[in-house]
Design an enzyme around this catalytic site. Structure first.
Site, PDB file in Angstrom:
ATOM      1  N   ARG A   1      34.131   4.681 -69.991  1.00  0.00           N
ATOM      2  CA  ARG A   1      34.027   5.741 -71.013  1.00  0.00           C
ATOM      3  C   ARG A   1      35.446   5.987 -71.512  1.00  0.00           C
ATOM      4  O   ARG A   1      36.286   6.508 -70.779  1.00  0.00           O
ATOM      5  CB  ARG A   1      33.434   7.018 -70.417  1.00  0.00           C
ATOM      6  CG  ARG A   1      33.586   8.219 -71.342  1.00  0.00           C
ATOM      7  CD  ARG A   1      32.814   9.430 -70.894  1.00  0.00           C
ATOM      8  NE  ARG A   1      31.396   9.261 -71.137  1.00  0.00           N
ATOM      9  CZ  ARG A   1      30.517  10.277 -71.125  1.00  0.00           C
ATOM     10  NH1 ARG A   1      30.921  11.523 -70.902  1.00  0.00           N
ATOM     11  NH2 ARG A   1      29.237  10.040 -71.365  1.00  0.00           N
TER      12      ARG A   1
ATOM     13  N   HIS B   1      27.355   5.352 -78.103  1.00  0.00           N
ATOM     14  CA  HIS B   1      26.877   5.760 -76.768  1.00  0.00           C
ATOM     15  C   HIS B   1      25.559   5.028 -76.482  1.00  0.00           C
ATOM     16  O   HIS B   1      24.483   5.624 -76.423  1.00  0.00           O
ATOM     17  CB  HIS B   1      26.690   7.277 -76.729  1.00  0.00           C
ATOM     18  CG  HIS B   1      26.604   7.847 -75.345  1.00  0.00           C
ATOM     19  ND1 HIS B   1      26.755   7.091 -74.201  1.00  0.00           N
ATOM     20  CD2 HIS B   1      26.368   9.122 -74.913  1.00  0.00           C
ATOM     21  CE1 HIS B   1      26.628   7.873 -73.146  1.00  0.00           C
ATOM     22  NE2 HIS B   1      26.389   9.102 -73.540  1.00  0.00           N
TER      23      HIS B   1
ATOM     24  N   GLN C   1      22.994   6.061 -73.666  1.00  0.00           N
ATOM     25  CA  GLN C   1      22.175   7.217 -74.018  1.00  0.00           C
ATOM     26  C   GLN C   1      20.948   6.762 -74.815  1.00  0.00           C
ATOM     27  O   GLN C   1      19.833   7.227 -74.589  1.00  0.00           O
ATOM     28  CB  GLN C   1      23.018   8.208 -74.848  1.00  0.00           C
ATOM     29  CG  GLN C   1      22.269   9.464 -75.221  1.00  0.00           C
ATOM     30  CD  GLN C   1      21.913  10.321 -74.015  1.00  0.00           C
ATOM     31  OE1 GLN C   1      22.753  10.604 -73.187  1.00  0.00           O
ATOM     32  NE2 GLN C   1      20.661  10.715 -73.910  1.00  0.00           N
TER      33      GLN C   1
ATOM     34  N   ASP D   1      22.824  16.794 -81.479  1.00  0.00           N
ATOM     35  CA  ASP D   1      23.936  16.713 -80.517  1.00  0.00           C
ATOM     36  C   ASP D   1      25.008  17.687 -80.990  1.00  0.00           C
ATOM     37  O   ASP D   1      24.938  18.223 -82.109  1.00  0.00           O
ATOM     38  CB  ASP D   1      24.460  15.260 -80.458  1.00  0.00           C
ATOM     39  CG  ASP D   1      25.577  15.072 -79.432  1.00  0.00           C
ATOM     40  OD1 ASP D   1      25.682  15.900 -78.490  1.00  0.00           O
ATOM     41  OD2 ASP D   1      26.356  14.108 -79.570  1.00  0.00           O
TER      42      ASP D   1
ATOM     43  N   CYS E   1      21.150  14.909 -76.082  1.00  0.00           N
ATOM     44  CA  CYS E   1      21.718  14.075 -75.016  1.00  0.00           C
ATOM     45  C   CYS E   1      22.366  14.911 -73.928  1.00  0.00           C
ATOM     46  O   CYS E   1      22.573  14.419 -72.824  1.00  0.00           O
ATOM     47  CB  CYS E   1      22.730  13.106 -75.618  1.00  0.00           C
ATOM     48  SG  CYS E   1      24.054  13.938 -76.511  1.00  0.00           S
TER      49      CYS E   1
ATOM     50  N   ARG F   1      18.404   8.486 -67.980  1.00  0.00           N
ATOM     51  CA  ARG F   1      19.675   7.752 -68.007  1.00  0.00           C
ATOM     52  C   ARG F   1      19.728   6.792 -66.828  1.00  0.00           C
ATOM     53  O   ARG F   1      20.074   5.619 -66.978  1.00  0.00           O
ATOM     54  CB  ARG F   1      20.863   8.731 -67.953  1.00  0.00           C
ATOM     55  CG  ARG F   1      21.093   9.538 -69.215  1.00  0.00           C
ATOM     56  CD  ARG F   1      21.534   8.679 -70.386  1.00  0.00           C
ATOM     57  NE  ARG F   1      22.726   7.916 -70.094  1.00  0.00           N
ATOM     58  CZ  ARG F   1      23.978   8.374 -70.216  1.00  0.00           C
ATOM     59  NH1 ARG F   1      24.178   9.584 -70.694  1.00  0.00           N
ATOM     60  NH2 ARG F   1      25.022   7.608 -69.919  1.00  0.00           N
TER      61      ARG F   1
HETATM   62  N1   CP Z   1      24.812  12.575 -72.252  1.00  0.00           N
HETATM   63  C1   CP Z   1      25.936  12.264 -71.594  1.00  0.00           C
HETATM   64  O1   CP Z   1      26.493  11.186 -71.734  1.00  0.00           O
HETATM   65  O2   CP Z   1      26.369  13.236 -70.766  1.00  0.00           O
HETATM   66  P1   CP Z   1      27.743  13.241 -69.962  1.00  0.00           P
HETATM   67  O3   CP Z   1      28.853  13.465 -70.960  1.00  0.00           O
HETATM   68  O4   CP Z   1      27.602  14.395 -69.004  1.00  0.00           O
HETATM   69  O5   CP Z   1      27.919  11.944 -69.252  1.00  0.00           O
HETATM   70  N1  NVA Z   2      28.871  13.402 -79.010  1.00  0.00           N
HETATM   71  C1  NVA Z   2      29.189  13.872 -77.690  1.00  0.00           C
HETATM   72  C2  NVA Z   2      28.283  13.242 -76.699  1.00  0.00           C
HETATM   73  C3  NVA Z   2      28.506  13.655 -75.269  1.00  0.00           C
HETATM   74  C4  NVA Z   2      27.603  12.962 -74.324  1.00  0.00           C
HETATM   75  C5  NVA Z   2      30.632  13.569 -77.382  1.00  0.00           C
HETATM   76  O1  NVA Z   2      31.089  12.457 -77.678  1.00  0.00           O
HETATM   77  O2  NVA Z   2      31.329  14.433 -76.855  1.00  0.00           O
END
Ligand code: CP
Ligand code: NVA
Length: 311
Positions: free
Chosen positions: A114, A141, A144, A232, A270, A298
């Site tokens: 990530r 993502h 997700q 989101d 999400c 997930r």
């Molecule tokens: N939805 C998601 O990716 O959550 P986190 O940021 O908690 O991993």
């Molecule tokens: N769009 C959000 C998703 C988190 C899972 C972010 O990137 O922070």
């Protein structure tokens, strides 16, 4: 969904890719197969194990779901997941990413990362000779999306008969979801404020996958008759400095009881959610809400991916 694009050619003999950096790394058949595998693992009908297998997990941003779902998922599969934040390793103190990638690949069977910059996950995939999974970048993502499609299959049914509205920011989650919908045949309608759309690159890739989403004038137009409404946060991780500039554009884009009234639509998010901004506490806590199933899925969907990459 527009129907004038040629569907992605799929060949069941296609080799499974060694990197999952966005959803369109898979063909529609491969995506289907990953979801099938996730369903079978969840139901205990697929007993595949990955013993003595290590997943190295690199996080530049915080996470609740991604970290814990991969970690518990690897435990269920009889393997092991290793967490590293930027301050745990030399990466955060000057060691080049391409060096970190090659060192991890010497120990681990798979890397999940990530990171902020999508180019960084591409660099890891370029230098590591083990499969690499994108656990979220500023652009995408895809893990997700796997969970979201698994959830829609369970809660709505045949994806090719399913309609979903995306309401809010055309962000990383939205872009991967648009690609997944295009590959799976989900009819996606999108309502985003001016300046915060999915972007031309995503729309053209979605068209290549089988169908770009329908762009709608307003949230009200997008949600009419759909099976689910997905939103989101308006300010993603790394965009905190843009918060004051961004928020006014999203006036009228909150997913709340008013917007959903007159529809039977389920709610998707999400998580994490900013209740009172993009979504209300009331709709998240209502019977419409699929958010806990999405979160649980997930793990199952990613296990489908892990066994597809590693078994
Ligand atoms: N939805 C998601 O990716 O959550 P986190 O940021 O908690 O991993
Ligand atoms: N769009 C959000 C998703 C988190 C899972 C972010 O990137 O922070």
């Amino acid at each position: 969904m527009s129907t004038d694009s040629t569907p992605t050619p799929t060949d069941p003999t296609d080799e499974f890719p060694t990197a999952f950096l966005d959803v369109d790394d898979l063909s529609s058949e491969q995506l289907d197969a990953v979801l099938d595998r996730g369903t079978a693992l969840k139901a205990g009908k697929d007993l595949t194990q990955l013993p003595r297998t290590t997943l190295a997990m690199l996080f530049e941003k915080p996470s609740t779901r991604t970290r814990t779902s991969f970690e518990t998922g690897m435990t269920r599969l009889g393997g092991h997941a290793m967490f590293m934040g930027p301050d745990d390793i030399h990466l955060g103190h000057g060691e080049p990413l391409k060096d970190t990638a090659r060192v991890f690949a010497g120990y681990a069977d798979c890397i999940m990362a990530r990171v902020f910059d999508h180019a960084d996950v591409e660099t890891i995939a370029e230098y590591a000779d083990v499969p690499v999974i994108n656990g979220l970048t500023d652009d995408a993502h895809p893990c997700q999306t796997l969970a979201d499609l698994l959830t829609l299959r369970e809660e709505v049914g045949d994806l090719s008969e399913t309609t979903v509205a995306w309401v809010g920011d055309g962000n990383n989650v939205a872009r991967s979801f648009a690609l997944g919908c295009a590959l799976a045949g989900v009819d996606l309608r999108v309502a985003t404020p001016d300046g915060y759309g999915l972007g031309d690159d995503c729309l053209s890739r979605a068209a290549d996958c089988g169908g770009a989403p329908t762009l709608c004038e307003s949230p009200e137009a997008a949600v009419e008759g759909v099976d689910a409404v997905y939103t989101d946060v308006w300010v993603s991780m790394g965009e905190e400095d843009e918060r004051e500039a961004k928020l006014p554009a999203f006036d009228g884009y909150q997913v709340n009881a008013d917007l959903l009234s007159g529809t039977d639509a389920k709610l998707m998010h999400c998580l994490p959610a900013h209740r009172g901004e993009e979504v209300t506490d009331g709709v998240i806590e209502s019977d419409r809400s699929l958010v806990w199933t999405q979160a649980e899925n997930r793990m199952h969907a990613q296990n489908g991916l892990l066994v597809s990459l590693l078994d």
